[in-house]
Design a protein around this motif. Structure first.
Motif, PDB file in Angstrom:
ATOM      1  N   ASP A 196      18.932  22.216 -18.444  1.00 19.38           N
ATOM      2  CA  ASP A 196      18.116  22.280 -19.738  1.00 19.38           C
ATOM      3  C   ASP A 196      17.370  21.206 -19.995  1.00 19.38           C
ATOM      4  O   ASP A 196      17.761  20.192 -20.385  1.00 19.38           O
ATOM      5  N   LEU A 197      16.154  20.930 -19.925  1.00 21.53           N
ATOM      6  CA  LEU A 197      15.187  20.112 -20.002  1.00 21.53           C
ATOM      7  C   LEU A 197      15.090  19.620 -21.562  1.00 21.53           C
ATOM      8  O   LEU A 197      14.449  18.534 -21.712  1.00 21.53           O
ATOM      9  N   GLU A 198      15.653  20.486 -22.320  1.00 22.89           N
ATOM     10  CA  GLU A 198      15.612  19.883 -23.800  1.00 22.89           C
ATOM     11  C   GLU A 198      16.491  18.671 -24.024  1.00 22.89           C
ATOM     12  O   GLU A 198      16.340  17.990 -25.058  1.00 22.89           O
ATOM     13  N   LEU A 199      17.434  18.653 -23.092  1.00 25.48           N
ATOM     14  CA  LEU A 199      18.526  17.673 -23.138  1.00 25.48           C
ATOM     15  C   LEU A 199      17.767  16.292 -22.908  1.00 25.48           C
ATOM     16  O   LEU A 199      16.899  16.213 -21.863  1.00 25.48           O
ATOM     17  N   CYS A 243      11.187  15.239  -7.242  1.00 24.23           N
ATOM     18  CA  CYS A 243      11.742  14.736  -8.511  1.00 24.23           C
ATOM     19  C   CYS A 243      10.524  13.773  -9.219  1.00 24.23           C
ATOM     20  O   CYS A 243      10.361  13.848 -10.519  1.00 24.23           O
ATOM     21  N   TYR A 244       9.839  13.264  -8.572  1.00 22.49           N
ATOM     22  CA  TYR A 244       8.564  12.547  -9.025  1.00 22.49           C
ATOM     23  C   TYR A 244       7.525  13.575  -9.501  1.00 22.49           C
ATOM     24  O   TYR A 244       6.761  13.411 -10.448  1.00 22.49           O
ATOM     25  N   VAL A 245       7.274  14.745  -8.932  1.00 22.39           N
ATOM     26  CA  VAL A 245       6.430  16.001  -9.525  1.00 22.39           C
ATOM     27  C   VAL A 245       6.842  16.550 -10.753  1.00 22.39           C
ATOM     28  O   VAL A 245       6.406  16.879 -11.694  1.00 22.39           O
ATOM     29  N   HIS A 246       8.291  16.419 -10.520  1.00 20.14           N
ATOM     30  CA  HIS A 246       9.126  16.980 -11.755  1.00 20.14           C
ATOM     31  C   HIS A 246       8.852  16.279 -13.069  1.00 20.14           C
ATOM     32  O   HIS A 246       8.516  16.758 -14.055  1.00 20.14           O
ATOM     33  N   ASN A 247       8.739  14.767 -12.877  1.00 19.96           N
ATOM     34  CA  ASN A 247       8.506  14.010 -14.125  1.00 19.96           C
ATOM     35  C   ASN A 247       7.191  14.084 -14.385  1.00 19.96           C
ATOM     36  O   ASN A 247       6.849  13.589 -15.573  1.00 19.96           O
ATOM     37  N   GLN A 248       6.102  14.354 -13.565  1.00 17.46           N
ATOM     38  CA  GLN A 248       5.198  14.473 -13.996  1.00 17.46           C
ATOM     39  C   GLN A 248       4.823  15.405 -15.050  1.00 17.46           C
ATOM     40  O   GLN A 248       3.860  15.594 -15.918  1.00 17.46           O
ATOM     41  N   VAL A 249       5.423  16.621 -14.851  1.00 22.26           N
ATOM     42  CA  VAL A 249       5.546  17.938 -15.549  1.00 22.26           C
ATOM     43  C   VAL A 249       6.003  17.638 -16.996  1.00 22.26           C
ATOM     44  O   VAL A 249       5.557  18.008 -18.062  1.00 22.26           O
ATOM     45  N   LYS A 286       9.502  31.761 -20.246  1.00 23.24           N
ATOM     46  CA  LYS A 286       8.791  30.657 -19.701  1.00 23.24           C
ATOM     47  C   LYS A 286       9.917  29.366 -19.526  1.00 23.24           C
ATOM     48  O   LYS A 286      10.081  28.910 -18.669  1.00 23.24           O
ATOM     49  N   ALA A 287      10.685  28.981 -20.533  1.00 19.50           N
ATOM     50  CA  ALA A 287      11.665  28.007 -20.521  1.00 19.50           C
ATOM     51  C   ALA A 287      12.858  28.289 -19.551  1.00 19.50           C
ATOM     52  O   ALA A 287      13.110  27.563 -18.760  1.00 19.50           O
ATOM     53  N   GLU A 288      13.090  29.577 -19.595  1.00 13.61           N
ATOM     54  CA  GLU A 288      14.360  29.755 -18.944  1.00 13.61           C
ATOM     55  C   GLU A 288      13.785  29.958 -17.379  1.00 13.61           C
ATOM     56  O   GLU A 288      14.558  29.740 -16.421  1.00 13.61           O
ATOM     57  N   LEU A 289      12.752  30.466 -17.179  1.00  8.53           N
ATOM     58  CA  LEU A 289      12.219  30.672 -15.829  1.00  8.53           C
ATOM     59  C   LEU A 289      12.113  29.147 -15.159  1.00  8.53           C
ATOM     60  O   LEU A 289      12.519  28.870 -13.858  1.00  8.53           O
ATOM     61  N   ALA A 291       6.060  14.567 -18.007  1.00 10.29           N
ATOM     62  CA  ALA A 291       5.459  13.775 -19.044  1.00 10.29           C
ATOM     63  C   ALA A 291       4.306  14.690 -19.785  1.00 10.29           C
ATOM     64  O   ALA A 291       3.857  14.325 -20.763  1.00 10.29           O
ATOM     65  N   ARG A 292       3.875  15.624 -18.838  1.00  6.43           N
ATOM     66  CA  ARG A 292       2.700  16.313 -19.522  1.00  6.43           C
ATOM     67  C   ARG A 292       3.297  17.231 -20.616  1.00  6.43           C
ATOM     68  O   ARG A 292       2.447  17.537 -21.671  1.00  6.43           O
ATOM     69  N   LEU A 293       4.592  17.723 -20.728  1.00  5.97           N
ATOM     70  CA  LEU A 293       5.163  18.444 -21.697  1.00  5.97           C
ATOM     71  C   LEU A 293       5.870  17.637 -22.769  1.00  5.97           C
ATOM     72  O   LEU A 293       6.554  18.127 -23.566  1.00  5.97           O
TER      73      LEU A 293
END
Length: 221
Positions: free
Chosen positions: A201-204, A154-160, A82-85, A162-164
């Protein structure tokens, strides 16, 4: 007395008259019998009658139903997959909006809008797709220009994020982070920063320098 020849001639004339009268009253028609049922098919042949008796073809599904339908895929239980996808998908979507025309036609605007809605149906992670559909309803895609589309995503990405509970991404650095090397005009003039790691890599934490950990100045405000 009338000779035999005369009688035969008159008989032939009479027969022809009768046949002609019948022909005028009942014009000839072609008929065909079904060997299995014994039914007759009228003028025009079997094909015409079969066409009349057939049910009309079902109308094609409306575009709105196929574009704005529900989620198709099942839940994706593998967290690593899921993370890689997710990383690969965000890179694809951001690259699409950053390559989108500056002044799109109505057809191009419809294409991008429909793409995001169809994407929300077929995304392989069912639960992720459901969340994305909620965002599309709350924040419809902006397709008036490249900048509008890129900043909307980008705004939608940040909404995701924030949820995560992930850090907010700086939308001013879109063109440098997701540079595809296509040589196209950037969304903004922010210089490309040196990055040795995967920008997807959204973990960074994109708000801090990767080497020093010092907080970076947030742009675009």
């Amino acid at each position: 007395m009338i000779s035999r020849f005369s009688k035969a001639f008159l008989l032939i004339i009479f027969a022809l008259f009768v046949i002609g009268s019948i022909a005028l009253l009942h014009p000839p028609s072609r008929s065909y019998m079904d060997p299995w049922t014994g039914d007759f098919f009228g003028e025009g042949g079997v094909e015409k009658d079969l066409h009349v008796n057939q049910k009309p073809p079902s109308p094609p599904a409306k575009q709105d139903q196929s574009v704005h339908g529900g989620v198709i895929m099942a839940k994706l239980g593998n967290a690593t997959a899921k993370a890689e996808l997710g990383r690969a998908t965000w890179k694809l979507l951001h690259t699409i909006t950053l390559r989108y025309p500056e002044s799109p036609t109505q057809d191009e605007r419809d294409a991008l809008n429909n793409y995001f809605h169809i994407f929300s149906r077929v995304y392989p992670c069912g639960e992720c797709a459901a969340e994305f559909q909620k965002l599309l309803k709350k924040y419809p895609p902006q397709t008036s220009s490249r900048k509008a589309a890129a900043l909307w995503l980008c705004y939608v990405h940040n909404q995701v994020n924030a949820r995560l509970l992930k850090p907010e991404f700086d939308c001013a650095n879109l063109d440098s982070t997701y540079d595809c090397g296509c040589g196209d005009s950037p969304v903004n003039s922010t210089p490309k920063s040196k990055q040795n790691s995967d920008p997807m890599d959204l973990e960074l934490d994109p708000t801090r320098d990767r080497d020093t950990g010092v907080g970076m100045i947030r742009g675009g405000r």
